[in-house]
Design a protein around this motif. Structure first.
Motif: not given
Length: 170
Positions: A139-146, A148-157
């Protein structure tokens, strides 16, 4: 003469590329390493066009080619980034005398990430297809969460600051 001319042209082009970066031995070596890699790659490509490889050979040959390309390009960057030839020699000497260095100075996470990135090269197509399939089925919610997590990991590392433009250091 056509093939030989092609290899000579590669030699000239890569040598000019090395000299364009700077008139030091480091950049000449950097260009020469890339020349050797390009010529070898072209020779192999020319041979395999005339004599196609079997699927079994290709399954072995492609990963070996990826690893050799990675190693030669990485090795050439030693010369590109060193301030002079002596610094490059010291760096290479330290690599070759690995048993004298302390592996604890390299964080485990860095070693793990390097291994993961190398392995991902071998599974890139399947990984991409699997990720697309997962994202298309969710769903769009699960896709958005995925995402977001990938974007967060890029920013974090990722780096804290933007590194200076490489050519400003010359």
């Amino acid at each position: 003469e056509g093939q030989l001319r092609k290899y000579v042209n590669i030699l000239i082009t890569m040598s000019i590329s090395g000299l364009w970066h700077g008139l030091t031995l480091n950049f000449i070596i950097w260009g020469f390493i890339h020349t050797i890699g390009s010529v070898i790659s072209n020779i192999i490509e020319d041979i395999t066009k005339k004599h196609p490889l079997s699927t079994k050979v290709t399954k072995i040959f492609v990963p070996v080619g990826i690893i050799m390309t990675f190693l030669s390009v990485t090795f050439s960057w030693i010369f590109f980034n060193s301030k002079d030839f002596d610094t490059a020699k010291i760096f290479i000497n330290n690599i070759l005398n690995f048993n004298k260095t302390n592996i604890n100075t390299v964080p485990f996470v860095v070693i793990l990430l390097i291994i993961i990135v190398i392995l991902l090269n071998f599974f890139e197509t399947k990984l991409k297809e699997s990720l697309q399939k997962i994202l298309n089925e969710k769903s769009i919610v699960v896709t958005s969460i995925i995402i977001f997590v990938l974007f967060y990991l890029i920013l974090k590392f990722g780096p804290d600051t933007v590194p200076p433009f490489i050519y400003f250091s010359f």
